[in-house]
Design an enzyme around this catalytic site. Structure first.
Site, mmCIF file in Angstrom:
data_model
loop_
_atom_site.group_PDB
_atom_site.id
_atom_site.type_symbol
_atom_site.label_atom_id
_atom_site.label_comp_id
_atom_site.label_asym_id
_atom_site.label_seq_id
_atom_site.Cartn_x
_atom_site.Cartn_y
_atom_site.Cartn_z
ATOM 1 N N MET A 30 0.565 -1.474 -0.743
ATOM 2 C CA MET A 30 0.480 0.066 0.009
ATOM 3 C C MET A 30 0.889 1.671 0.000
ATOM 4 O O MET A 30 0.191 2.072 0.324
ATOM 5 C CB MET A 30 -1.047 -0.248 1.403
ATOM 6 N N PHE A 33 6.859 3.233 1.282
ATOM 7 C CA PHE A 33 8.239 2.109 1.549
ATOM 8 C C PHE A 33 8.955 2.234 3.083
ATOM 9 O O PHE A 33 9.324 3.455 2.788
ATOM 10 C CB PHE A 33 8.707 1.940 0.374
ATOM 11 N N HIS A 34 8.818 1.329 3.566
ATOM 12 C CA HIS A 34 10.185 1.371 4.801
ATOM 13 C C HIS A 34 10.937 0.154 4.423
ATOM 14 O O HIS A 34 10.738 -0.593 3.161
ATOM 15 C CB HIS A 34 9.259 1.454 5.734
ATOM 16 N N HIS A 37 9.121 -3.685 3.659
ATOM 17 C CA HIS A 37 8.929 -3.113 1.923
ATOM 18 C C HIS A 37 10.248 -3.001 0.870
ATOM 19 O O HIS A 37 10.551 -4.431 0.196
ATOM 20 C CB HIS A 37 8.089 -2.148 0.780
ATOM 21 N N GLN A 61 -10.243 -2.534 1.840
ATOM 22 C CA GLN A 61 -10.126 -3.590 3.543
ATOM 23 C C GLN A 61 -10.035 -2.336 4.917
ATOM 24 O O GLN A 61 -9.404 -2.512 5.700
ATOM 25 C CB GLN A 61 -8.477 -3.841 3.518
ATOM 26 N N GLN A 153 -2.860 -12.346 7.543
ATOM 27 C CA GLN A 153 -2.751 -11.936 6.049
ATOM 28 C C GLN A 153 -2.442 -12.999 5.676
ATOM 29 O O GLN A 153 -2.907 -13.580 4.857
ATOM 30 C CB GLN A 153 -2.625 -10.355 6.055
ATOM 31 N N VAL A 176 10.907 -7.021 9.380
ATOM 32 C CA VAL A 176 12.078 -5.874 9.182
ATOM 33 C C VAL A 176 11.910 -5.133 10.675
ATOM 34 O O VAL A 176 10.396 -4.247 10.911
ATOM 35 C CB VAL A 176 12.242 -5.168 8.170
ATOM 36 N N ARG A 187 2.931 2.525 9.612
ATOM 37 C CA ARG A 187 1.944 4.148 9.863
ATOM 38 C C ARG A 187 2.338 4.256 11.734
ATOM 39 O O ARG A 187 2.598 4.639 12.159
ATOM 40 C CB ARG A 187 1.054 2.143 11.309
#
Ligand code: PAF
Length: 282
Positions: A30, A33-34, A37, A61, A153, A176, A187
């Site tokens: 979504m 990026f961190h 990802h 969702q 998930q 990570v 988040r």
């Protein structure tokens, strides 16, 4: 790197690539990026000819009072990072590209979706399951990679692939973490400095539980109440959504730690709903 937003265009391209014998990897995201990802992209890059990353904040969702509108985004930054990490195709559809106004077909796995996050987010996994199935149909990947932070998930996606005979190898990759131990999440940007300083205790509590199990404790009620106490002391402003010990594959809630157990937690800390988990018995 090519950026495509039209699902039909991506599907046509992927069908052609497959017919040429190219191996496709997909990393569904979504965005914002961190390192989590990026590590999935790196792992995917090593095992394919064509790396596709999807970037879509999937509205189905999110519940009514959740953070769909506030969800962090920065397409420019994400595009640069994707390019740096060897992504061939960045798939960036918008809502209308993915859902018709009268969309009415849903993928659901109630057996695995009813507890943990499914309790407080009743439509969440239906949205995830549906969009991931659509992404699989669109990108036609041989391999798809997900982070284990969203353990439930991942279990649901593996079940869909098994039950619907979807020819994709679903891989779960290790969480990570920041140096502090806090699981990386888009988040985390919602956290204040004070919240950020206590948030690593979420993981510390899980490690403590794993040590208790290694020392012989198997009573789930006792393990849970010790963790609740630990969080009350170390994350006092956190509101526990759930702490559960479940079987890692079928997500059934356990009363006693058997051969295999996962502890999963969700905590509301300020504006951020944080989840984390740890295999406490393998
Ligand atoms: O984990 C996520 O980021 C999302 O749930 C996913 C798998 C990309 C589906 O929207």
């Amino acid at each position: 790197m090519e950026t495509i937003s039209n699902p039909q265009e991506l599907q046509n391209l992927c069908l052609m690539l497959r017919s040429e014998g190219k191996k496709i990897s997909l990393v569904p995201t979504m965005g914002y990026f961190h390192e989590g990802h990026l590590s999935l992209m790196d792992a995917a890059r090593k095992q394919c000819d064509v790396l596709i990353v999807s970037l879509f904040v999937n509205p189905t969702q999110f519940g009514e009072n959740e953070d769909l509108e506030a969800y962090p985004h920065d397409l420019g930054r994400d595009s640069l990072l994707a390019e740096e990490h060897g992504v061939d195709i960045l798939f960036t559809p918008v809502r209308d590209d993915m859902y018709f106004d009268d969309h009415g077909t849903w993928v659901e796995v109630p057996d695995l979706a009813s507890n943990l996050c499914g309790q407080s987010r009743p439509i969440h996994f239906r949205g995830v399951a549906t969009v991931v199935t659509k992404l699989f149909m669109t990108a036609q990947p041989h391999v798809a990679l997900f982070g284990q932070k969203d353990w439930q998930q991942l279990a649901i996606i593996k079940r869909i692939v098994r039950d619907l005979n979807i020819p994709v190898d679903v891989q779960g990759h290790e969480i990570v973490r920041e140096e502090s131990g806090l699981a990386m999440s888009s988040r985390n940007v919602y956290l204040t400095e004070e919240e950020k300083s206590v948030a690593p205790n979420i993981q510390k509590g899980l490690q403590k539980m794993r040590a208790q199990v290694a020392a012989g404790e198997s009573d789930v009620a006792k393990l849970k109440s010790d963790l609740i106490e630990f969080y009350a002391e170390t994350v006092p402003m956190g509101k526990i959504d759930y702490i559960e010990i479940v079987h890692p594959d079928n997500i059934n809630i356990l009363k006693s730690v058997g051969d295999s157990a996962l502890c999963a937690v969700a905590l509301q800390l300020g504006n951020a709903r944080l989840i984390d988990n740890l295999l406490i018995k393998v």
